[in-house]
Design a protein around this motif. Sequence first.
Motif, PDB file in Angstrom:
ATOM      1  N   VAL A  72       5.476  -3.776  -5.752  1.00  0.00           N
ATOM      2  CA  VAL A  72       4.358  -3.059  -6.594  1.00  0.00           C
ATOM      3  C   VAL A  72       3.315  -2.450  -5.710  1.00  0.00           C
ATOM      4  O   VAL A  72       2.856  -2.964  -4.734  1.00  0.00           O
ATOM      5  CB  VAL A  72       3.761  -4.381  -7.433  1.00  0.00           C
ATOM      6  CG1 VAL A  72       2.494  -3.862  -8.405  1.00  0.00           C
ATOM      7  CG2 VAL A  72       4.772  -5.232  -8.200  1.00  0.00           C
ATOM      8  N   ILE A  73       3.292  -1.087  -6.178  1.00  0.00           N
ATOM      9  CA  ILE A  73       2.038  -0.452  -5.342  1.00  0.00           C
ATOM     10  C   ILE A  73       0.783  -1.087  -5.892  1.00  0.00           C
ATOM     11  O   ILE A  73       0.631  -0.890  -7.118  1.00  0.00           O
ATOM     12  CB  ILE A  73       2.338   1.153  -5.351  1.00  0.00           C
ATOM     13  CG1 ILE A  73       3.523   1.685  -4.765  1.00  0.00           C
ATOM     14  CG2 ILE A  73       1.132   1.990  -5.037  1.00  0.00           C
ATOM     15  CD1 ILE A  73       3.778   2.894  -5.000  1.00  0.00           C
ATOM     16  N   ALA A 110      -1.852  -1.593 -10.894  1.00  0.00           N
ATOM     17  CA  ALA A 110      -0.704  -2.064 -10.124  1.00  0.00           C
ATOM     18  C   ALA A 110       0.667  -1.575 -10.665  1.00  0.00           C
ATOM     19  O   ALA A 110       0.670  -1.663 -11.791  1.00  0.00           O
ATOM     20  CB  ALA A 110      -0.607  -3.608  -9.986  1.00  0.00           C
ATOM     21  N   ASN A 111       1.315  -0.767  -9.980  1.00  0.00           N
ATOM     22  CA  ASN A 111       2.509   0.054 -10.252  1.00  0.00           C
ATOM     23  C   ASN A 111       3.931  -0.531  -9.898  1.00  0.00           C
ATOM     24  O   ASN A 111       4.189  -0.213  -8.562  1.00  0.00           O
ATOM     25  CB  ASN A 111       2.156   1.553  -9.915  1.00  0.00           C
ATOM     26  CG  ASN A 111       0.925   2.107 -10.507  1.00  0.00           C
ATOM     27  OD1 ASN A 111       0.905   2.441 -11.856  1.00  0.00           O
ATOM     28  ND2 ASN A 111       0.067   2.099  -9.818  1.00  0.00           N
ATOM     29  N   PRO A 112       4.747  -1.155 -10.388  1.00  0.00           N
ATOM     30  CA  PRO A 112       6.004  -1.578  -9.859  1.00  0.00           C
ATOM     31  C   PRO A 112       6.751  -0.349  -9.833  1.00  0.00           C
ATOM     32  O   PRO A 112       6.717   0.422 -10.542  1.00  0.00           O
ATOM     33  CB  PRO A 112       6.353  -2.329 -10.939  1.00  0.00           C
ATOM     34  CG  PRO A 112       5.935  -2.151 -12.197  1.00  0.00           C
ATOM     35  CD  PRO A 112       4.472  -1.407 -12.060  1.00  0.00           C
ATOM     36  N   TYR A 113       7.802  -0.412  -8.937  1.00  0.00           N
ATOM     37  CA  TYR A 113       8.703   0.885  -8.549  1.00  0.00           C
ATOM     38  C   TYR A 113      10.000  -0.058  -7.992  1.00  0.00           C
ATOM     39  O   TYR A 113       9.995  -1.127  -7.676  1.00  0.00           O
ATOM     40  CB  TYR A 113       8.085   1.493  -7.714  1.00  0.00           C
ATOM     41  CG  TYR A 113       7.997   1.099  -6.404  1.00  0.00           C
ATOM     42  CD1 TYR A 113       8.894   1.699  -5.229  1.00  0.00           C
ATOM     43  CD2 TYR A 113       6.883   0.515  -5.888  1.00  0.00           C
ATOM     44  CE1 TYR A 113       8.737   1.285  -3.763  1.00  0.00           C
ATOM     45  CE2 TYR A 113       6.583   0.183  -4.681  1.00  0.00           C
ATOM     46  CZ  TYR A 113       7.561   0.524  -3.554  1.00  0.00           C
ATOM     47  OH  TYR A 113       7.559   0.139  -2.276  1.00  0.00           O
ATOM     48  N   ALA A 114      11.086   0.897  -8.110  1.00  0.00           N
ATOM     49  CA  ALA A 114      12.441   0.421  -7.594  1.00  0.00           C
ATOM     50  C   ALA A 114      12.852  -1.173  -8.189  1.00  0.00           C
ATOM     51  O   ALA A 114      13.207  -2.001  -7.429  1.00  0.00           O
ATOM     52  CB  ALA A 114      12.583   0.338  -6.045  1.00  0.00           C
ATOM     53  N   THR A 121       3.420  12.746  -6.979  1.00  0.00           N
ATOM     54  CA  THR A 121       2.498  12.417  -8.348  1.00  0.00           C
ATOM     55  C   THR A 121       2.163  10.943  -8.339  1.00  0.00           C
ATOM     56  O   THR A 121       1.052  10.756  -8.653  1.00  0.00           O
ATOM     57  CB  THR A 121       3.211  13.017  -9.322  1.00  0.00           C
ATOM     58  OG1 THR A 121       3.274  14.498  -9.029  1.00  0.00           O
ATOM     59  CG2 THR A 121       2.285  12.731 -10.516  1.00  0.00           C
ATOM     60  N   ASN A 122       3.037  10.135  -8.386  1.00  0.00           N
ATOM     61  CA  ASN A 122       2.937   8.694  -8.482  1.00  0.00           C
ATOM     62  C   ASN A 122       2.047   7.905  -7.454  1.00  0.00           C
ATOM     63  O   ASN A 122       1.650   6.872  -7.631  1.00  0.00           O
ATOM     64  CB  ASN A 122       4.195   8.000  -8.452  1.00  0.00           C
ATOM     65  CG  ASN A 122       4.929   7.815  -7.347  1.00  0.00           C
ATOM     66  OD1 ASN A 122       5.189   8.898  -6.851  1.00  0.00           O
ATOM     67  ND2 ASN A 122       5.392   6.786  -6.976  1.00  0.00           N
ATOM     68  N   LEU A 123       1.805   8.916  -6.523  1.00  0.00           N
ATOM     69  CA  LEU A 123       1.126   8.246  -5.501  1.00  0.00           C
ATOM     70  C   LEU A 123      -0.297   8.708  -5.191  1.00  0.00           C
ATOM     71  O   LEU A 123      -1.228   8.508  -4.368  1.00  0.00           O
ATOM     72  CB  LEU A 123       1.798   8.434  -3.961  1.00  0.00           C
ATOM     73  CG  LEU A 123       2.990   7.570  -3.757  1.00  0.00           C
ATOM     74  CD1 LEU A 123       3.594   7.836  -2.391  1.00  0.00           C
ATOM     75  CD2 LEU A 123       2.883   6.060  -4.052  1.00  0.00           C
ATOM     76  N   LEU A 124      -0.482   9.774  -6.378  1.00  0.00           N
ATOM     77  CA  LEU A 124      -1.940  10.335  -6.253  1.00  0.00           C
ATOM     78  C   LEU A 124      -3.126   9.376  -6.481  1.00  0.00           C
ATOM     79  O   LEU A 124      -2.756   8.017  -7.285  1.00  0.00           O
ATOM     80  CB  LEU A 124      -2.053  11.351  -7.264  1.00  0.00           C
ATOM     81  CG  LEU A 124      -1.254  12.755  -7.037  1.00  0.00           C
ATOM     82  CD1 LEU A 124      -1.318  13.617  -8.439  1.00  0.00           C
ATOM     83  CD2 LEU A 124      -1.699  13.461  -5.976  1.00  0.00           C
ATOM     84  N   GLY A 128       0.807  -1.221  -0.106  1.00  0.00           N
ATOM     85  CA  GLY A 128      -0.077  -0.004   0.116  1.00  0.00           C
ATOM     86  C   GLY A 128       0.771   1.086   0.207  1.00  0.00           C
ATOM     87  O   GLY A 128       2.027   1.305   0.572  1.00  0.00           O
ATOM     88  N   PRO A 129       0.279   2.415  -0.432  1.00  0.00           N
ATOM     89  CA  PRO A 129       1.138   3.553  -0.736  1.00  0.00           C
ATOM     90  C   PRO A 129       1.523   4.224   0.544  1.00  0.00           C
ATOM     91  O   PRO A 129       2.654   5.223   0.705  1.00  0.00           O
ATOM     92  CB  PRO A 129       0.414   4.269  -1.585  1.00  0.00           C
ATOM     93  CG  PRO A 129      -0.821   3.823  -1.369  1.00  0.00           C
ATOM     94  CD  PRO A 129      -1.087   2.783  -1.116  1.00  0.00           C
TER      95      PRO A 129
END
Length: 348
Positions: free
Chosen positions: A236-237, A202-206, A191-194, A181-182
């Motif tokens: 993944v968020i 579902a948004n992968p990061y790092a 911005t990417n957590l708006l 969860g964010p």
Amino acid sequence: MPLSVAVAGASGYAGGELLRLLAGHPEFEIRTVTAHSNAGQKLGAVQPHLRSLASLDLVDTTPETLAGHDVVFLALPHGASGAITEQLGDEALVVDCGADHRLASEADWAAFYGGDFFGAWAYGVPELPIGGARKQRELLVGARRIAAPGCNASTVALSLAPGIAAGVILPTDIVSVLAVGPSGAGKALKTNLLAAEILGSANPYAVGGTHRHIPEIQQALRWAGAAEPTISFTPVIVPMSRGILATSTAVLAPGVTAAEVRAAWEAAYAGEPFVELLPEGHFPRTADVLGANTALLGLAVDEAAGRVVVLAAVDNLVKGTAGAAIQSANIALGLPERAGLATNGVAP
């Protein structure tokens, strides 16, 4: 007489969760709450859910405002707590929920964080196996400086350390993919957590070995007995405000049976109040741990792939951060380990 408590970074998510749990702790009295840009406001203006604490005034985060308390909890961005803690005396128990005191390796700190290195404190994951029959808990008894864990790091470490310690999985070629969860990214506007960016997605990061919790995971696995652990770690968020569901797989050691695998995890967490291995064939959901200082684990052996699969669910703000901090403080102070902490989640 209750122990006096100060919470730095009280306007953020981690600080707010610390205060929510501390408000129900039978041995602590919250006397000071600090912030940066929100200093000068009432706590209720920025944490309106904390009704019993709403009248507290947020003051500036300085060594002077934190001095004179029995316990100080820091919920500050990485790099912000190290300089402050150097100016606090030895009288108080200090628990840092940030990253500044988690890593023992200065090279790892430089590679993944950068800036001044302040050294490692006792690591705040009491249940973590650290070789033989030992647990990290024994290193927290009487501690005066504690580093609460990174939420992703402790979730993966608790998932895999029993298998490393028992020698039933190999410490190389570990793969962990986490739905998170964010709220774990903090309260600052990004911005990417708006909501418009994460709802329905579902948004992968790092990706690709860049996440800052990787050296912390490897450090914990070395404590459990791994010489040179390697891990592919991908968070993944997902659109839930809090929670982590970590799916970790590791290569099954040669000749090890599924029964021996389960026995390793059962032995590691038998009697633990906050870490529970679910029955065979059962797997956790994040919904079952929301608001609780509980880590639920599910375990399976993929015979065809020759891999052990561990699923772990935690509330990133409780067992992942604030709950772990308070649990560790209880141990350090000789208080009942469960004081102020719940194992029951909130549903629906």
